[in-house]
Write a protein that holds these residues in place. Structure first.
Motif, short mmCIF file in Angstrom:
data_model
loop_
_atom_site.label_atom_id
_atom_site.label_comp_id
_atom_site.label_asym_id
_atom_site.label_seq_id
_atom_site.Cartn_x
_atom_site.Cartn_y
_atom_site.Cartn_z
N SER A 30 0.97 -1.00 0.22
CA SER A 30 0.05 0.10 -0.03
C SER A 30 1.25 1.89 0.16
N ILE A 31 1.90 1.04 -0.47
CA ILE A 31 2.82 2.66 -1.18
C ILE A 31 1.53 3.47 -1.69
N ASN A 32 1.70 3.62 -1.62
CA ASN A 32 0.88 4.92 -2.70
C ASN A 32 2.23 5.57 -3.98
N ALA A 33 3.51 6.33 -3.18
CA ALA A 33 4.18 6.51 -4.58
C ALA A 33 5.73 6.71 -3.36
N MET A 34 7.38 6.61 -4.37
CA MET A 34 8.04 7.08 -4.04
C MET A 34 8.72 8.16 -4.91
N VAL A 98 5.19 7.10 0.51
CA VAL A 98 4.34 8.28 0.41
C VAL A 98 3.04 6.86 1.04
N LYS A 99 2.87 6.21 2.76
CA LYS A 99 2.55 5.55 2.57
C LYS A 99 0.78 6.32 3.77
N TYR A 100 0.10 6.12 3.18
CA TYR A 100 -1.55 6.80 3.86
C TYR A 100 -1.58 7.68 4.29
N GLY A 101 -0.55 8.71 4.37
CA GLY A 101 -0.72 10.14 4.53
C GLY A 101 1.10 10.30 5.36
N MET A 102 1.75 9.34 5.01
CA MET A 102 2.71 9.70 5.70
C MET A 102 4.09 9.41 5.63
N TYR A 103 5.39 9.39 5.51
CA TYR A 103 6.51 10.39 4.88
C TYR A 103 6.88 9.36 5.26
N TYR A 104 8.53 8.53 4.90
CA TYR A 104 9.13 7.78 4.66
C TYR A 104 11.15 7.82 4.43
N TRP A 105 11.60 7.95 4.84
CA TRP A 105 12.77 8.73 4.12
C TRP A 105 13.93 7.21 4.40
N GLY A 106 14.96 7.88 3.34
CA GLY A 106 16.47 7.28 3.89
C GLY A 106 16.78 8.59 4.38
N LYS A 107 18.25 7.34 4.50
CA LYS A 107 19.43 8.15 4.99
C LYS A 107 19.98 9.34 3.94
N GLY A 108 20.03 8.78 2.35
CA GLY A 108 20.65 9.23 1.28
C GLY A 108 21.60 8.99 1.25
N THR A 109 22.11 9.22 0.55
CA THR A 109 23.77 8.79 -0.70
C THR A 109 24.11 10.84 -1.66
N LEU A 110 24.87 10.88 -1.34
CA LEU A 110 26.00 11.96 -2.04
C LEU A 110 25.83 11.63 -3.00
N VAL A 111 25.84 12.81 -4.20
CA VAL A 111 26.45 12.98 -5.31
C VAL A 111 26.92 14.72 -5.64
N THR A 112 28.25 14.38 -6.43
CA THR A 112 28.90 15.16 -7.12
C THR A 112 29.57 14.91 -8.03
N VAL A 113 29.34 16.18 -8.12
CA VAL A 113 29.13 16.62 -9.98
C VAL A 113 30.68 17.55 -10.05
N SER A 114 31.66 16.79 -11.13
CA SER A 114 32.58 18.20 -11.27
C SER A 114 32.79 18.44 -12.46
N SER A 115 32.85 20.03 -12.79
CA SER A 115 33.40 20.70 -13.40
C SER A 115 34.73 20.46 -14.35
#
Length: 115
Positions: A30-34, A98-115
């Motif tokens: 029942s996860i509505n969206a990610m 998003v599930k039943y109006g509740m938001y769940y989060w991961g810890k994240g991953t870093l993206v670095t783009v060099s010029s």
């Protein structure tokens, strides 16, 4: 509870590509969206892309045409394919569910783009 674990971040040159993954576990029915959000240093978190349980997608204007969100239901995983990366894409990318109006989060991953 829904647990989310991101992977796939790293350092890439401008114009390059990366694919981020977000693996979901726990009570995933029942996860509505990610989706994906990002936060650059000194800036507020911003929406990047989302995909609903029905497969509809939505993107921030800044990534349209460059990023693609997809999902593999068998693996309970959502992906963010990032192409033509720019230095301004540098940020910590987090996955959410998003599930039943509740938001769940991961810890994240870093993206670095060099010029």
């Amino acid at each position: 509870q829904v647990q989310l674990v991101e992977s796939g971040g790293g350092l890439v040159q401008a114009g390059g590509s990366l694919r981020l993954s977000c693996a979901a576990s726990g009570s995933i029915s029942s996860i509505n969206a990610m989706g994906w959000y990002r936060q650059a240093p000194g800036k507020q978190r911003e929406f990047v892309a989302a995909i609903t349980s029905g497969g509809s997608t939505n993107y921030a204007d800044s990534v349209k045409g460059r990023f693609t969100i997809s999902r593999d239901n068998a693996k309970n995983t959502v992906y963010l394919e990032m192409n033509s990366l720019k230095p301004e894409d540098t940020a910590a990318y987090s996955c959410n569910a998003v599930k039943y109006g509740m938001y769940y989060w991961g810890k994240g991953t870093l993206v670095t783009v060099s010029s």
